[in-house]
Design a protein around this motif. Structure first.
Motif, PDB file in Angstrom:
ATOM      1  N   ALA A 269      -2.289   1.468 -11.803  1.00 54.57           N
ATOM      2  CA  ALA A 269      -2.070   0.426 -10.793  1.00 54.57           C
ATOM      3  C   ALA A 269      -0.953   0.825  -9.842  1.00 54.57           C
ATOM      4  O   ALA A 269      -1.058   0.621  -8.623  1.00 54.57           O
ATOM      5  N   ARG A 270       0.129   1.399 -10.369  1.00 54.75           N
ATOM      6  CA  ARG A 270       1.218   1.849  -9.502  1.00 54.75           C
ATOM      7  C   ARG A 270       0.749   2.954  -8.563  1.00 54.75           C
ATOM      8  O   ARG A 270       1.104   2.966  -7.372  1.00 54.75           O
ATOM      9  N   GLN A 271      -0.055   3.860  -9.075  1.00 57.58           N
ATOM     10  CA  GLN A 271      -0.538   4.968  -8.252  1.00 57.58           C
ATOM     11  C   GLN A 271      -1.490   4.474  -7.165  1.00 57.58           C
ATOM     12  O   GLN A 271      -1.432   4.938  -6.016  1.00 57.58           O
ATOM     13  N   LEU A 272      -2.349   3.529  -7.492  1.00 62.75           N
ATOM     14  CA  LEU A 272      -3.272   2.985  -6.501  1.00 62.75           C
ATOM     15  C   LEU A 272      -2.533   2.177  -5.437  1.00 62.75           C
ATOM     16  O   LEU A 272      -2.854   2.243  -4.246  1.00 62.75           O
ATOM     17  N   THR A 273      -1.537   1.413  -5.876  1.00 61.64           N
ATOM     18  CA  THR A 273      -0.749   0.638  -4.918  1.00 61.64           C
ATOM     19  C   THR A 273      -0.034   1.554  -3.939  1.00 61.64           C
ATOM     20  O   THR A 273       0.065   1.249  -2.737  1.00 61.64           O
ATOM     21  N   ALA A 274       0.433   2.691  -4.429  1.00 59.07           N
ATOM     22  CA  ALA A 274       1.168   3.629  -3.576  1.00 59.07           C
ATOM     23  C   ALA A 274       0.299   4.221  -2.476  1.00 59.07           C
ATOM     24  O   ALA A 274       0.818   4.661  -1.443  1.00 59.07           O
ATOM     25  N   ILE A 275      -1.023   4.217  -2.642  1.00 57.80           N
ATOM     26  CA  ILE A 275      -1.901   4.769  -1.601  1.00 57.80           C
ATOM     27  C   ILE A 275      -2.608   3.662  -0.810  1.00 57.80           C
ATOM     28  O   ILE A 275      -3.592   3.923  -0.120  1.00 57.80           O
ATOM     29  N   GLY A 276      -2.110   2.421  -0.942  1.00 49.55           N
ATOM     30  CA  GLY A 276      -2.584   1.362  -0.070  1.00 49.55           C
ATOM     31  C   GLY A 276      -3.568   0.390  -0.678  1.00 49.55           C
ATOM     32  O   GLY A 276      -4.075  -0.497   0.029  1.00 49.55           O
ATOM     33  N   ALA A 277      -3.876   0.490  -1.967  1.00 53.31           N
ATOM     34  CA  ALA A 277      -4.793  -0.458  -2.600  1.00 53.31           C
ATOM     35  C   ALA A 277      -4.037  -1.713  -3.023  1.00 53.31           C
ATOM     36  O   ALA A 277      -2.831  -1.682  -3.266  1.00 53.31           O
TER      37      ALA A 277
END
Length: 394
Positions: A269-277
């Motif tokens: 979730a942190r990784q996806l949030t970092a790319i704009g999700a």
């Protein structure tokens, strides 16, 4: 909710499947009550039944049977399943896999997967009844904050002292709400197999924070494959046996089916949030792991599924609840699974009985999400080798 039981697709060889389920269930049951290999007659019912079935099967196949329950335990710890005298469907067990860890005589993840696959024991060895109770209570009181707090606690704190167990709900500003009394069901006194008797202490893993189990050679072993893949064991917090009124450990079904995938989901979730999700963890009181709105407005229902057996995982391939709504359902496995088992995806596809969910690795999902602002939706086919996807899934 994660890992709900699916209606079973037929196996090509039922006798071997039933036998393996029986033995796996017996090994899990024995680990709950004592150190395997030290039992006196009469054996526990499930263990005696598994031994009887194995002896009968060996006699029918004219193979040498185990002489006793301790002998069957030794088979489980020393003899890879693909060398057992049982007939199983193709790729039903990964090559070289064991039911018990050699160093600790504790059930492996695969052993738990087979125990959960058994209809008469699945509820006992899965997370279902605990998480269903948590979801139901929070839904009835319209208290999603309590459900989120509970899930995060199971992910972040698999070990608590008794004092922490009684004070954390109060310190959480009421976030656990109707789930406070459930805490004493899901955290139990740490088993003796984790206790260093000379030091009178327990040691947690520095990576995942669960307790490290003592091995037969006085070493330390982490039950999580991800930690074992990272070379050496790392010691974390040390708990004295009487710290805070005693050490409490999250029960194994919740460590395996909730805490471990939850840690992976929070990381993803942190990784996806970092790319704009836009990511919501455990939406709809745990309807599925993550609701992910990607940069192109595609909404995914994502569950992290780190299973040792792609065949058993494929048999559970079902769509989650449609509420909260989503466009696509994705099951994410660690990229390491494809490295260790190059045929993982092929085996999963062979044993699934529905077209959804889609299966991809965490790296494939992140890579595809990063490409979305430039490419939009594209094809969904992958090479089974674990190489980069040709295009991407969206």
């Amino acid at each position: 909710m994660n890992d709900q039981p699916a209606r079973s697709a037929p196996w090509s060889e039922t006798d071997g499947v039933f036998l393996l389920r029986s033995v796996a269930t017996a090994m899990v049951r024995l680990s709950d009550i004592a150190s395997p290999g030290t039992f006196a007659l009469p054996y526990p019912d499930e263990a005696q039944r598994a031994l009887n079935n194995m002896v009968l099967n060996c006699l029918m196949l004219k193979a040498r049977p185990p002489e006793s329950l301790p002998h069957l335990v030794e088979w489980a710890a020393q003899r890879p399943l693909d060398r057992w005298p049982i007939t199983l469907p193709p790729d039903a067990v990964p090559p070289g896999s064991l039911l018990l860890d050699k160093a600790t005589r504790q059930p492996t993840q695969l052993c738990y997967e087979w125990a959960v696959d058994a209809e008469d024991s699945g509820a006992r060895y899965s997370e279902q009844r605990y998480m269903a109770a948590a979801s139901s209570r929070c839904r009835e009181e319209n208290y999603p904050e309590a459900y989120q707090a509970f899930r995060l606690l199971l992910v972040r704190r698999p070990v608590l002292t008794h004092r922490e167990l009684t004070t954390i709900p109060a310190a959480a500003d009421g976030d656990l709400g109707p789930l406070v009394d459930l805490m004493h069901d899901v955290y139990q006194p740490a088993p003796a197999g984790y206790l260093d008797r000379e030091r009178r202490s327990y040691t947690a893993c520095a990576r995942c924070h669960t307790l490290l189990h003592l091995t037969t050679e006085d070493g330390l072993w982490c039950e999580r494959q991800r930690c074992r893949n990272l070379d050496t064991v790392r010691r974390g917090r040390e708990y004295q046996a009487d710290d805070g009124g005693g050490v409490q450990l999250l029960i194994r079904p919740l460590r395996q089916w909730v805490s471990e995938p939850g840690a992976m989901e929070t990381r993803l979730a942190r990784q996806l949030t970092a790319i704009g999700a836009d990511v919501e963890l455990w939406p709809g009181f745990g309807a599925y792991g993550m609701r992910v709105r990607l940069p192109d407005d595609t909404v995914l229902a994502v569950d992290h599924k780190d299973w040792a057996s792609p065949a058993l995982l494929g048999r559970r391939a079902t769509m989650p609840s449609p509420d909260p709504p989503y466009d696509r359902c994705v099951w994410v496995i660690p990229a390491a699974r494809l490295r260790d088992q190059p045929a993982f995806r092929t085996t999963f596809e062979r044993y699934r009985w529905s077209a959804s969910p889609e299966l991809m690795t965490d790296r494939e999902l992140l890579r595809a999400a990063r490409q979305l602002p430039e490419t939009g939706r594209v094809g969904t086919r992958y090479a089974d080798s674990g190489d980069e996807p040709t295009g991407g899934p969206f």
